[in-house]
Every structure is written in structure tokens, then in C-alpha cells.
Design an enzyme around this catalytic site. Structure first.
Site, PDB file in Angstrom:
ATOM      1  N   ARG A 104      71.429  67.766  21.124  1.00 28.71           N
ATOM      2  CA  ARG A 104      72.028  66.429  21.031  1.00 28.71           C
ATOM      3  C   ARG A 104      71.374  65.658  19.879  1.00 28.71           C
ATOM      4  NH1 ARG A 104      76.134  62.822  22.525  1.00 28.71           N
ATOM      5  NH2 ARG A 104      75.255  60.726  22.444  1.00 28.71           N
ATOM      6  N   GLY A 111      56.822  65.494  56.238  1.00 27.62           N
ATOM      7  CA  GLY A 111      55.534  64.781  56.149  1.00 27.62           C
ATOM      8  C   GLY A 111      55.520  64.017  54.846  1.00 27.62           C
ATOM      9  N   GLU A 161      56.186  75.151  55.912  1.00 31.49           N
ATOM     10  CA  GLU A 161      57.253  74.210  55.559  1.00 31.49           C
ATOM     11  C   GLU A 161      56.876  73.426  54.296  1.00 31.49           C
ATOM     12  OE1 GLU A 161      58.163  71.295  58.590  1.00 31.49           O
ATOM     13  OE2 GLU A 161      59.573  70.236  57.288  1.00 31.49           O
ATOM     14  N   GLY A 187      73.508  58.171  28.780  1.00 30.53           N
ATOM     15  CA  GLY A 187      74.644  57.828  29.654  1.00 30.53           C
ATOM     16  C   GLY A 187      75.171  59.038  30.396  1.00 30.53           C
ATOM     17  N   LEU A 230      66.063  72.396  63.444  1.00 31.99           N
ATOM     18  CA  LEU A 230      64.831  71.993  64.123  1.00 31.99           C
ATOM     19  C   LEU A 230      64.940  70.507  64.422  1.00 31.99           C
ATOM     20  CD1 LEU A 230      61.854  72.758  64.971  1.00 31.99           C
ATOM     21  CD2 LEU A 230      61.170  71.864  62.748  1.00 31.99           C
TER      22      LEU A 230
HETATM   23  C1  LIG Z   1      67.586  64.201  54.532  1.00 33.87           C
HETATM   24  C2  LIG Z   1      66.580  64.351  55.627  1.00 33.87           C
HETATM   25  C3  LIG Z   1      66.501  65.550  56.324  1.00 33.87           C
HETATM   26  C4  LIG Z   1      65.601  65.682  57.398  1.00 33.87           C
HETATM   27  N1  LIG Z   1      65.598  66.835  58.139  1.00 33.87           N
HETATM   28  C5  LIG Z   1      64.866  66.878  59.305  1.00 33.87           C
HETATM   29  C6  LIG Z   1      64.994  67.990  60.210  1.00 33.87           C
HETATM   30  O1  LIG Z   1      65.707  68.960  59.953  1.00 33.87           O
HETATM   31  N2  LIG Z   1      64.307  67.943  61.378  1.00 33.87           N
HETATM   32  C7  LIG Z   1      63.492  66.894  61.710  1.00 33.87           C
HETATM   33  O2  LIG Z   1      62.907  66.913  62.796  1.00 33.87           O
HETATM   34  N3  LIG Z   1      63.339  65.842  60.861  1.00 33.87           N
HETATM   35  C8  LIG Z   1      64.010  65.804  59.687  1.00 33.87           C
HETATM   36  N4  LIG Z   1      63.883  64.730  58.821  1.00 33.87           N
HETATM   37  C9  LIG Z   1      63.005  63.639  59.198  1.00 33.87           C
HETATM   38  C10 LIG Z   1      61.775  63.477  58.313  1.00 33.87           C
HETATM   39  O3  LIG Z   1      60.845  64.478  58.598  1.00 33.87           O
HETATM   40  C11 LIG Z   1      61.249  62.049  58.576  1.00 33.87           C
HETATM   41  O4  LIG Z   1      62.168  61.154  57.976  1.00 33.87           O
HETATM   42  C12 LIG Z   1      59.873  61.837  58.027  1.00 33.87           C
HETATM   43  O5  LIG Z   1      58.936  62.580  58.766  1.00 33.87           O
HETATM   44  C13 LIG Z   1      59.452  60.354  58.079  1.00 33.87           C
HETATM   45  O6  LIG Z   1      59.675  59.822  59.353  1.00 33.87           O
HETATM   46  P1  LIG Z   1      60.486  58.441  59.509  1.00 33.87           P
HETATM   47  O7  LIG Z   1      61.725  58.563  58.718  1.00 33.87           O
HETATM   48  O8  LIG Z   1      60.612  58.141  60.957  1.00 33.87           O
HETATM   49  O9  LIG Z   1      59.595  57.341  58.829  1.00 33.87           O
HETATM   50  P2  LIG Z   1      58.389  56.527  59.508  1.00 33.87           P
HETATM   51  O10 LIG Z   1      57.475  57.461  60.217  1.00 33.87           O
HETATM   52  O11 LIG Z   1      58.946  55.396  60.280  1.00 33.87           O
HETATM   53  O12 LIG Z   1      57.655  55.969  58.219  1.00 33.87           O
HETATM   54  C14 LIG Z   1      58.185  54.902  57.418  1.00 33.87           C
HETATM   55  C15 LIG Z   1      57.269  54.717  56.210  1.00 33.87           C
HETATM   56  O13 LIG Z   1      55.948  54.376  56.674  1.00 33.87           O
HETATM   57  C16 LIG Z   1      55.020  55.314  56.177  1.00 33.87           C
HETATM   58  N5  LIG Z   1      53.981  55.542  57.188  1.00 33.87           N
HETATM   59  C17 LIG Z   1      54.140  56.015  58.463  1.00 33.87           C
HETATM   60  N6  LIG Z   1      52.938  56.122  59.061  1.00 33.87           N
HETATM   61  C18 LIG Z   1      52.011  55.723  58.156  1.00 33.87           C
HETATM   62  C19 LIG Z   1      50.579  55.621  58.168  1.00 33.87           C
HETATM   63  N7  LIG Z   1      49.869  56.000  59.234  1.00 33.87           N
HETATM   64  N8  LIG Z   1      49.973  55.151  57.070  1.00 33.87           N
HETATM   65  C20 LIG Z   1      50.680  54.798  55.967  1.00 33.87           C
HETATM   66  N9  LIG Z   1      52.023  54.877  55.888  1.00 33.87           N
HETATM   67  C21 LIG Z   1      52.677  55.349  56.960  1.00 33.87           C
HETATM   68  C22 LIG Z   1      55.803  56.586  55.910  1.00 33.87           C
HETATM   69  O14 LIG Z   1      55.178  57.402  54.959  1.00 33.87           O
HETATM   70  C23 LIG Z   1      57.114  55.998  55.393  1.00 33.87           C
HETATM   71  O15 LIG Z   1      56.984  55.681  54.034  1.00 33.87           O
HETATM   72  C24 LIG Z   1      64.741  64.605  57.726  1.00 33.87           C
HETATM   73  C25 LIG Z   1      64.795  63.421  56.985  1.00 33.87           C
HETATM   74  C26 LIG Z   1      65.708  63.274  55.969  1.00 33.87           C
HETATM   75  C27 LIG Z   1      65.767  61.965  55.243  1.00 33.87           C
END
Ligand SMILES: Cc1cc2nc3c(=O)[nH]c(=O)nc-3n(C[C@H](O)[C@H](O)[C@H](O)COP(=O)(O)OP(=O)(O)OC[C@H]3O[C@@H](n4cnc5c(N)ncnc54)[C@H](O)[C@@H]3O)c2cc1C
Length: 381
Positions: free
Chosen positions: A270, A366, A244, A342, A127
Site C-alpha cells: 500500500r 480468568g 485452558e 479506513g 462447560l
Molecule cells: C464470549 C465469552 C465466552 C465465555 N465462555 C465461557 C464458557 O464456555 N464457560 C464458562 O463457564 N464461562 C465462560 N465465560 C465466562 C468468563 O470466564 C467470565 O466472563 C470471566 O471469568 C469473568 O467473569 P465475570 O464476567 O463474571 O466478571 P466479574 O468476575 O464480575 O469481574 C468483573 C471485572 O472485575 C474484575 N475483578 C473481579 N474480581 C477481581 C479482584 N479480586 N480484583 C480485581 N479485579 C477483579 C474482573 O477482572 C473484571 O474486569 C465466557 C465469557 C465470554 C465473554
């Protein structure tokens, strides 16, 4: 067989035993190797399909088992036994986020082309929603799909996509109006092929999974691969969020239970200062707190699951379950690691990997902050 804990029944506990046996035999023994390889082999998909595990909730007419979300919930919990968050994530992305939109919104022809071979483990899905410039703020995606003769031309970039290297098809969110946003996003099923390139990312945990950036460069997608109504892709995103997040909560609950049992056993055997670790009050109390956390997370998750199965729209309860379980799981894994001393820091022990893998929970599907924002709205704050 353990006594079923509602909403699970004896039938589900039977399934649990067989799923656990399969995972213990076929997946768990390889978890360390797959971690080092930073890849789990593709033949895991047909192996799981042969056990019916890629189609538990899907109708028999598409090759599924004709079960429901509760059968799938059993698998979500038991996947922790694989001892590899990356493997669980790759399987989970296929069955919990990539194929559900095709099942719910696809035409029969799309189901024949994508859902049937996905359930059979012949093809793998991903996705693609997140982009370098838009994660939590899903409506801000900028990947464009422009109308051309017979279909669409897609340009843009997705990132952090689970199964992003191995996926045969990517259920991709695109902007189909100039402004995009809530009324201008559509989903296209994009086949891997000309113009689609992936680059694997290095990460803290989930090493066995191929999290990747996917670039789309003038990718032609035929009209018949439009999934659901044009410009209404936001509805597709929302439609699967509840499942999800429940799946993630269930995964955390399964992992926490297993980690607690293993750590309690370690603390019983342990010895330090002439007695078992569990004989020291601070460790014993820590384990009691951890067991309480496992139980609380389980209750909150099962409550949300019950409501979801009853056809309610349990936005509040599912959001709370996701929020409560993900940080709690990471905290618990960290406590397990501490009790192992450790040894807990060593690669050869399961707990080092479990702690790293659990860190994704408060970010993916999310983030915790987004869960709190949703709750703020639901609670009228
Ligand atoms: C290992 C891994 C697998 C993933 N797999 C998928 C996948 O299969 N498909 C897919 O589409 N995505 C995938 N994702 C993406 C994932 O859903 C996003 O990383 C996640 O939704 C957060 O988005 P971002 O990384 O852009 O962070 P950002 O949206 O840039 O957020 C950065 C920080 O700011 C905070 N923040 C953002 N908005 C607000 C707000 N309004 N108020 C307060 N805090 C806020 C967030 O909580 C976060 O701590 C994956 C991510 C990882 C790391």
C-alpha cells in the site's frame, strides 16, 4: 516445511502443515458468512473429527489420535487461520474445556457415552461454570443440585457459555452442599433435555459462536452422571485451568503471527506519499515493535508449554503467559487495524473482526486482574 521451534519437532511441523491446509480449505473460506449468520454449522465437528482433530491428545482406545498436549498445541495455534474467533472458540470449548474433565475424571462408562462420540464429532460439549452472579469468584456459584432418588435435581442459571445453544451436554458446576464453596461444589454432566433452556447472547466479537445463558429448571440428572467425587468439583476446575490458559496463550500467539505477516505485506504494497507504508519510518518502527511483541509472547508461551509438558506445575509461567499474551494480542490487532487505515474499519477486511475477537482474551478463562492476583500470591506479595 518450516524449521521446528522447540518444543515442537519435525513431526509436529508436518501435522501443522496438514492442519493449516484443512483450515484454509474447509473453514477460512466461510468465516465471513458464518460471522454474518452468527453461527458456524454443526457439521464442522464431524469434518474436523474425520481429520482426527477433535482427539489429538486423547488415547486411541477412545477414538483419539494417541498424541499429547503438544499435538493439541499445534491445532490451538493454527485455529487462527480460520479467521473466525467464534469458530475457534466453539471448537476450543469442545476440545479444551468440555471434554478434558471427562477424560481425566470420568468413569469408563462416562467416557464411552460422552468422550467417544465427542471425539467422533457426533455430539458437542460445553462447560458451564460462570453464572450471572459469579464469574471470577468461581466458589460463589449458586446453581444447586439436590439429592433425589437415583440422582440429582438441578436448578439455577449459567451464563456466557460457549456452545451454550448447540451443546448436547453441559459439564455443569453445581453446589451440592448448602454452603457450596471450595468443598461443596460438584460436577454433573447434564444432557440437553427437559428443563434445560438456552438463550443466545449478542456480543462484541466471536460472532460465529453461540455464547448463551442456560437455565436449569428441575432438571433430573442420574447418579451415573456425577463427574468425579462428590463435593470435590473445585479440584476439577483447577485441574484444567493450566491447559485452558495455555491454549488461550497459544491461540493468541498463532493469531498475532498471522496478523503481523498480513499487515507487513499490506504495508509493503500500500502506497502513501509516493512510497509504500513500510517506507515511512513510523510505520516501519511500529511493525518492528509488533514483531518484537509476537516474539516475546511466543517465548513466554513456549516456556510455559515446555514446563507443562515436562510435568512441572508451572502455575507462575502459565499465568504469566496468559497475562502477557491476551492484552498484547488485542493491542497488536488494534495496531494492525490502524495500519490498514479506513480499510481496517471495514467488515470486508479480516482485521476488523480480528480486533473485535481479540478483546475477549483479557476477560475469558480468568481475567487479567485474576492473573495478577494469582501472580501476587505465587510471588509472595
Ligand atoms: C464470549 C465469552 C465466552 C465465555 N465462555 C465461557 C464458557 O464456555 N464457560 C464458562 O463457564 N464461562 C465462560 N465465560 C465466562 C468468563 O470466564 C467470565 O466472563 C470471566 O471469568 C469473568 O467473569 P465475570 O464476567 O463474571 O466478571 P466479574 O468476575 O464480575 O469481574 C468483573 C471485572 O472485575 C474484575 N475483578 C473481579 N474480581 C477481581 C479482584 N479480586 N480484583 C480485581 N479485579 C477483579 C474482573 O477482572 C473484571 O474486569 C465466557 C465469557 C465470554 C465473554
Amino acid at each position: 516445511m518450516s524449521t521446528p521451534d522447540p518444543p515442537f519437532t519435525a513431526e509436529h511441523e508436518e501435522l501443522r502443515e496438514s492442519v493449516a491446509g484443512f483450515i484454509d480449505r474447509e473453514l477460512a473460506p466461510h468465516s465471513q458468512q458464518w460471522e454474518e449468520d452468527q453461527w458456524f454449522p454443526n457439521d464442522v465437528f464431524p469434518k474436523m473429527a474425520a481429520q482426527g482433530l477433535l482427539g489429538l491428545k486423547y488415547p486411541e482406545e477412545y477414538g483419539g489420535q494417541g498424541g499429547d498436549y503438544l499435538h493439541e498445541a499445534v491445532l490451538c495455534e493454527e485455529m487462527a487461520r480460520a479467521g473466525s474467533g467464534g469458530t475457534a472458540a466453539g471448537i476450543g470449548a469442545h476440545i479444551n474445556i468440555a471434554t478434558p474433565p471427562i477424560w481425566k475424571f470420568g468413569t469408563d462408562e462416562q467416557k464411552q457415552r460422552y468422550l467417544v462420540p465427542s471425539i467422533a464429532g457426533e455430539i458437542v460439549g460445553a462447560l458451564g461454570i460462570t453464572e450471572p452472579g459469579a464469574g471470577s469468584d468461581v466458589a460463589a456459584i449458586s446453581t444447586r443440585a439436590e439429592r433425589v432418588d437415583g440422582g440429582f435435581l438441578v436448578n439455577g442459571e449459567k451464563t456466557y457459555i460457549t456452545n451454550g445453544v448447540r451443546a448436547d451436554f453441559i459439564v455443569t458446576a453445581c453446589k451440592t452442599t448448602a454452603d457450596g464453596g471450595h468443598h461443596g461444589i460438584s460436577f454433573l454432566i447434564v444432557d440437553r433435555g427437559e428443563g434445560v433452556t438456552s438463550a443466545k447472547l449478542q456480543k462484541l466479537g466471536w460472532h460465529a459462536s453461540d455464547t448463551a445463558t442456560i437455565a436449569y429448571e428441575d432438571v433430573f440428572v442420574p447418579e451415573e452422571n456425577l463427574l468425579g467425587p462428590l463435593h470435590e468439583g473445585f479440584k476439577l476446575i483447577m485441574a484444567n485451568f493450566q491447559w485452558e490458559r495455555l491454549a488461550m496463550a497459544l491461540g493468541a500467539v498463532g493469531g498475532m503471527k498471522l496478523a503481523w505477516e498480513r499487515t507487513a505485506e499490506f504495508a509493503r504494497t500500500r502506497e502513501a506519499f509516493g512510497r509504500p507504508l513500510a517506507g515511512h519510518q513510523t510505520i516501519r518502527h511500529k511493525l518492528a515493535d509488533m514483531a518484537t511483541s509476537v516474539h516475546v509472547c511466543r517465548c513466554v508461551t513456549y516456556d510455559a508449554l515446555r514446563r507443562f509438558l515436562a510435568g512441572e506445575d508451572p502455575l507462575k509461567e502459565v499465568t504469566m503467559a496468559k497475562l502477557a499474551t491476551q492484552r498484547a494480542s488485542f493491542d497488536l490487532m488494534d495496531d494492525c487495524l490502524q495500519i490498514h487505515g479506513g480499510a481496517g474499519y471495514m467488515r470486508e477486511y479480516w482485521v476488523e473482526r480480528a480486533a473485535r475477537d481479540a478483546r475477549l482474551g483479557p476477560i475469558g478463562g480468568g481475567s487479567d486482574e485474576i492473573m495478577r492476583e494469582i501472580l501476587g500470591r505465587v510471588l509472595g506479595l
